[in-house]
Write an enzyme that holds these catalytic residues in place. Structure first.
Site, PDB file in Angstrom:
ATOM      1  N   SER A   6     -38.932  49.300  28.742  1.00  0.00           N
ATOM      2  CA  SER A   6     -40.123  50.153  28.846  1.00  0.00           C
ATOM      3  C   SER A   6     -39.878  51.604  28.438  1.00  0.00           C
ATOM      4  O   SER A   6     -40.821  52.383  28.318  1.00  0.00           O
ATOM      5  CB  SER A   6     -40.674  50.121  30.279  1.00  0.00           C
ATOM      6  N   GLY A   7     -38.619  51.982  28.217  1.00  0.00           N
ATOM      7  CA  GLY A   7     -38.322  53.344  27.792  1.00  0.00           C
ATOM      8  C   GLY A   7     -38.556  53.542  26.307  1.00  0.00           C
ATOM      9  O   GLY A   7     -38.899  52.600  25.581  1.00  0.00           O
ATOM     10  N   TYR A   8     -38.356  54.768  25.842  1.00  0.00           N
ATOM     11  CA  TYR A   8     -38.566  55.060  24.418  1.00  0.00           C
ATOM     12  C   TYR A   8     -37.620  54.246  23.538  1.00  0.00           C
ATOM     13  O   TYR A   8     -38.017  53.713  22.497  1.00  0.00           O
ATOM     14  CB  TYR A   8     -38.372  56.548  24.143  1.00  0.00           C
ATOM     15  N   VAL A   9     -36.352  54.158  23.925  1.00  0.00           N
ATOM     16  CA  VAL A   9     -35.398  53.384  23.122  1.00  0.00           C
ATOM     17  C   VAL A   9     -35.744  51.900  23.178  1.00  0.00           C
ATOM     18  O   VAL A   9     -35.700  51.208  22.156  1.00  0.00           O
ATOM     19  CB  VAL A   9     -33.954  53.636  23.600  1.00  0.00           C
ATOM     20  N   CYS A  14     -26.941  59.999  20.862  1.00  0.00           N
ATOM     21  CA  CYS A  14     -27.725  60.507  19.733  1.00  0.00           C
ATOM     22  C   CYS A  14     -27.131  61.787  19.146  1.00  0.00           C
ATOM     23  O   CYS A  14     -26.974  61.907  17.922  1.00  0.00           O
ATOM     24  CB  CYS A  14     -29.184  60.711  20.138  1.00  0.00           C
ATOM     25  N   ASN A  53     -33.525  60.769  16.586  1.00  0.00           N
ATOM     26  CA  ASN A  53     -32.697  60.458  17.753  1.00  0.00           C
ATOM     27  C   ASN A  53     -32.953  59.070  18.331  1.00  0.00           C
ATOM     28  O   ASN A  53     -32.063  58.459  18.920  1.00  0.00           O
ATOM     29  CB  ASN A  53     -32.898  61.503  18.860  1.00  0.00           C
TER      30      ASN A  53
END
Length: 355
Positions: free
Chosen positions: A13-16, A153, A322
């Site tokens: 559920s995170g950005y990554v 990153c 990133n």
């Protein structure tokens, strides 16, 4: 690689995690069998990642990660530092492949975790089982590997820019100054007072002027690339962009190495066949040097340099997204090598412009 590889993402559920889902949805050799999130269990993926509406018809699962992994051939662990290390040994017992997105298995020296992450690593014997997941430096090790640890990153941006100079002996001073400017997505999706719009918008905010934990990775990988030890003096700033990192590194050398042809040769010999490295040093146009704006959404790393004869300084500039080359993109590139796919698979989309 024959057949379809079943892949799950723990911490999807995170950005990554969202970027992993986006990339893997285009991968012809992969079936996404589970997107794990305890917080969003039962919700459709597109409720959290709206860009994936109509692309991925999955609901998040909150099942135990070990149960999720038991139905997979490969798992991406996209969970916080210190959490992965609690799960990983159990997943390794299943005999599956792992790509860890945290820092828990990036460093080879267990004592470095006490210095940079302030905890004693509970499984030091497992560190050597993980390949550092930067294909440009570890391609042969990643081919067929069972375990990979995706790079940090900021570290990825700096290492890609500096490794050719270190490898070719063009850095004669043992200290390298690394200055990074980082977009807001680098802080993750969990809000805090510092990431609130009113406080984050319009800033150039130093947040780690000394002691950044990615120093350990940069020093480790430059030592691997060159056989020599370098001291990294790193400062990081939060800037008013959502995605992207610009690393500006200051390396000091002797007058004999202040030669453009020699420096170009080092970069070309190191990266001649690399599918995701672009050299940017132009005499015309707006984007004469690497700029994060023109790599957004892609797995490219743009690298350039300038010479400062006044101080015998080579200024190295490297720009990445990133969330892509700095995280999910490198991780999928590593996965492709681990599984025997063409490493460019699902990663060949050009950057977006304008953004």
């Amino acid at each position: 690689m024959n057949g379809t590889t079943k892949v799950s993402i723990i911490g999807a559920s995170g950005y990554v995690g969202g970027e992993l889902l986006r990339i893997l949805s285009r991968h012809p050799g992969v079936e996404i069998v589970a997107a794990h999130s305890r917080q969003h269990a039962g919700e459709y993926v597109h409720r959290v990642h709206p860009n994936l509406k109509g692309v991925i018809d999955l609901q998040f699962t909150g099942e135990d990660p070990v149960k999720v992994a038991s139905n997979s051939d490969l798992v991406f662990l996209s969970v916080p530092h210190g959490t992965s290390v609690k799960i990983t040994p159990k997943l390794m017992e299943l005999g599956i492949r792992l790509v860890d997105m945290s820092a828990d298995f990036r460093l080879k020296d267990p004592s470095a975790y006490e210095v940079w992450y302030h905890y004693r690593h509970p499984y030091p014997d497992l560190l050597d089982k993980f390949v550092y997941g930067l294909p440009e430096l570890h391609r042969d090790e990643l081919r067929g590997a069972r375990y990979a640890s995706a790079p940090g990153c900021n570290a990825a941006a700096a290492i890609l820019g500096l490794a050719p100079l270190a490898r070719h002996g063009l850095v004669t001073n043992g200290t390298i100054v690394v200055d990074v400017k980082v977009g807001s997505s680098g802080a993750g999706g969990k809000p805090s007072p510092a990431t609130h719009f009113s406080e984050r918008y319009g800033v150039v905010r130093p947040y780690s002027p000394a002691g950044h934990r990615h120093v350990a990775e940069i020093e480790q990988e430059l030592r691997v690339a060159s056989g020599h030890s370098y001291t990294i003096a790193m400062s990081a700033h939060a800037v008013n962009i959502v995605r992207g990192i610009l690393s500006t590194s200051h390396t000091f050398t002797d007058s004999d190495n202040m030669d453009q042809a020699k420096i170009w040769r080092a970069y070309r010999e190191t990266y001649r066949e690399e599918p995701f490295i672009r050299f940017v040093r132009d005499k015309k146009g707006i984007f004469r040097y690497p700029d994060p704006k023109i790599v957004v959404g892609s797995n490219f790393a743009d690298i350039g340099f300038e010479l400062d004869p006044h101080t015998n300084r080579i200024v190295v500039l490297s720009a990445i997204d990133n969330l892509m080359k700095g995280a999910a993109g490198s991780a999928v590139q590593a996965m492709n090598l681990m599984l025997g796919f063409d490493e460019r698979t699902a990663l060949d989309a050009p950057p977006l412009h304008p953004v």
